[in-house]
Design an enzyme around this catalytic site. Structure first.
Site, mmCIF file in Angstrom:
data_model
loop_
_atom_site.group_PDB
_atom_site.id
_atom_site.type_symbol
_atom_site.label_atom_id
_atom_site.label_comp_id
_atom_site.label_asym_id
_atom_site.label_seq_id
_atom_site.Cartn_x
_atom_site.Cartn_y
_atom_site.Cartn_z
ATOM 1 N N LYS A 159 0.664 -1.011 -0.045
ATOM 2 C CA LYS A 159 0.198 0.295 -0.129
ATOM 3 C C LYS A 159 0.992 1.533 0.006
ATOM 4 O O LYS A 159 2.333 1.169 0.217
ATOM 5 C CB LYS A 159 -1.168 -0.211 1.377
ATOM 6 N N ASP A 216 -6.793 4.166 -4.911
ATOM 7 C CA ASP A 216 -7.961 3.956 -3.314
ATOM 8 C C ASP A 216 -8.035 5.318 -2.708
ATOM 9 O O ASP A 216 -7.914 6.061 -3.809
ATOM 10 C CB ASP A 216 -6.548 3.876 -2.196
#
Ligand code: GLU
Length: 430
Positions: A119, A159
């Site tokens: 991430k 995201d």
């Protein structure tokens, strides 16, 4: 696109100041214990493989220079290249990115994609930047993390706070630095530059398939079921639209400013017209009630879809949250304490790593298409997505029943076993 002179956008904050990484570790530890995982294996899986923090200057429109902080964390590359989105949000920090990276490892494993987990994030409110500022920030961040990303190493995606346009800038920056075009370095790109059909709505579509599966096992009809959706970004809005199209009754939706509630249900087209009145739900009016995000979670509905930030369902409110089922569109919306309370109250919870995997599944399809330079029709994308979502749900559900555990525990058991098997076969280098 708002400019830097526009009114500041409120920054959403987690409902509770709990560490996302502490939540991720608590979830992992409980399942590792149940699986009797040996201690060295646990030690490997508890830590991210790599953590990169970058502080970098960006030239702002007024001529000043501002320094931003970003991260890219690769939790695992045991089962394939690391995979996971990039978040632009004021509350981003290393602890959160580490948690999100670990959850990506389990998410890819539970739906059996040949990926590890990663991430990234930048501490920024993207809505307070001009388009030029956003592009310069993105290109510099992409250059900074360019040393660890790549189509065979680590593949970012959108995201919260990022979109296809941001992915195109990352793809272009990486390609310029290499000297040739590398479409497979990120997914979630516009179709014109190697994106796939069906990626934008993929997470929402995956949630629809999950709700359908959950309804089947809970013997509940989706048609006429009341639904509340917290968060109206890419995930929440697409899930809401697709669920409404299947006959579900959308009674409440919210964004960072709060929600709107109509017990008779919102017609999708009417909801679009309501949205056109203002950028946020606290700016609109009509024949409905304004509610807070906390109130939305506590509505008596059949299906609750948290699709915003982490830690929204916590020990302080879990006992008042009584839908028939919760399908997690967000990553990490439920703390372990809340999980136990919800379980005790008979709420059926489909965990994030399973329920919201539609996004990364279609990201995988995009990466495969980029590597082959051969692109699919949208119905093929959706069909393959449905197949993986349905199969994964059935596998998790069967394990939950045979082991007498929750869907979350079962999803973690499946994912951690797959990760453990890969690590075991690969062994320790050197
Ligand atoms: N950001 C999405 C997630 O949390 C998608 C990640 C991806 O496509 O790599 O699952």
């Amino acid at each position: 696109m708002t400019t830097s002179g526009a009114a500041p956008v409120p920054a959403p904050a987690p409902a509770r100041e709990e560490s996302a990484y502490a939540t991720a570790l608590a979830q992992f530890d409980a399942v590792a214990e149940r699986l009797r995982l040996d201690s060295s294996m646990r030690a490997v899986m508890r830590q991210p493989r790599r953590e990169l923090t970058v502080n970098f200057p960006v030239r702002m429109d007024d001529g000043s220079t501002r320094v931003f902080t970003g991260h890219r964390v690769q939790h695992s590359t045991a089962r394939g290249p690391a995979k996971g989105g990039i978040r632009y949000h004021p509350a981003v920090n290393l602890d959160e990115v580490k948690a999100l990276a670990m959850w990506m490892t389990w998410k890819c494993a539970v739906v059996n994609l040949p990926y590890g987990g990663a991430k990234g994030g930048v501490e920024v409110n993207p809505k307070a930047l001009s388009e030029g500022e956003l592009e310069r920030l993105t290109r510099r961040y992409a250059s900074e993390i360019g040393i660890i990303i790549g189509p065979e190493k680590d593949v970012p995606a959108p995201d919260m706070g990022t979109d296809a346009r941001v992915m195109a800038w990352i793809m272009d920056t990486y390609s310029m630095n290499k000297g040739y075009v590398v479409p497979g370095v990120v997914t979630g790109k516009p179709i014109a530059v190697g994106g796939t059909r069906g990626r934008v709505e993929a997470t929402g579509r995956g949630l629809l398939y999950t709700v359908q599966e959950a309804c089947r096992t809970q013997e509940m009809a989706l048609e006429g079921a009341t639904v509340a959706v917290q968060g109206f970004g890419n995930v929440g809005s697409n899930a809401a639209r697709l669920l409404a199209a299947q006959g579900a009754k959308l009674v409440a939706v919210s964004d960072v400013t709060g929600g709107i509630y109509n017990p008779n249900g919102f017609d999708w087209d009417a909801l679009q017209r309501i949205r056109e009145q203002g950028a946020f739900f606290n700016q609109v009016s009509g024949g409905f009630e304004h509610i807070t995000n906390e109130e939305l979670l506590e509505l008596k509905v059949d299906v609750l879809l948290p699709a915003a930030l982490e830690n929204q369902l916590h020990s302080g409110n879990a006992d008042r949250i009584r839908p028939k089922m919760i399908v997690e569109g967000a990553n990490g919306p439920t703390t372990p304490e809340a999980d136990a309370i919800l379980f005790g109250n008979g709420v059926f919870v489909v965990p994030d790593i399973l329920a919201n995997a539609g996004g990364v599944i279609v990201s995988y399809f995009e990466w495969v298409q980029d590597l082959q330079s051969f692109f699919w029709e949208e119905d093929e994308v959706n069909l393959r997505l449905k197949r993986i979502m349905t199969r994964s749900f059935e596998e998790v559900q069967a394990l939950a029943v045979s082991e007498s555990v929750t869907m979350r525990e079962a999803a973690y058991m499946l994912a951690i076993r797959r990760e453990e098997e890969a690590l075991r076969y690969r062994g320790v280098f050197p």
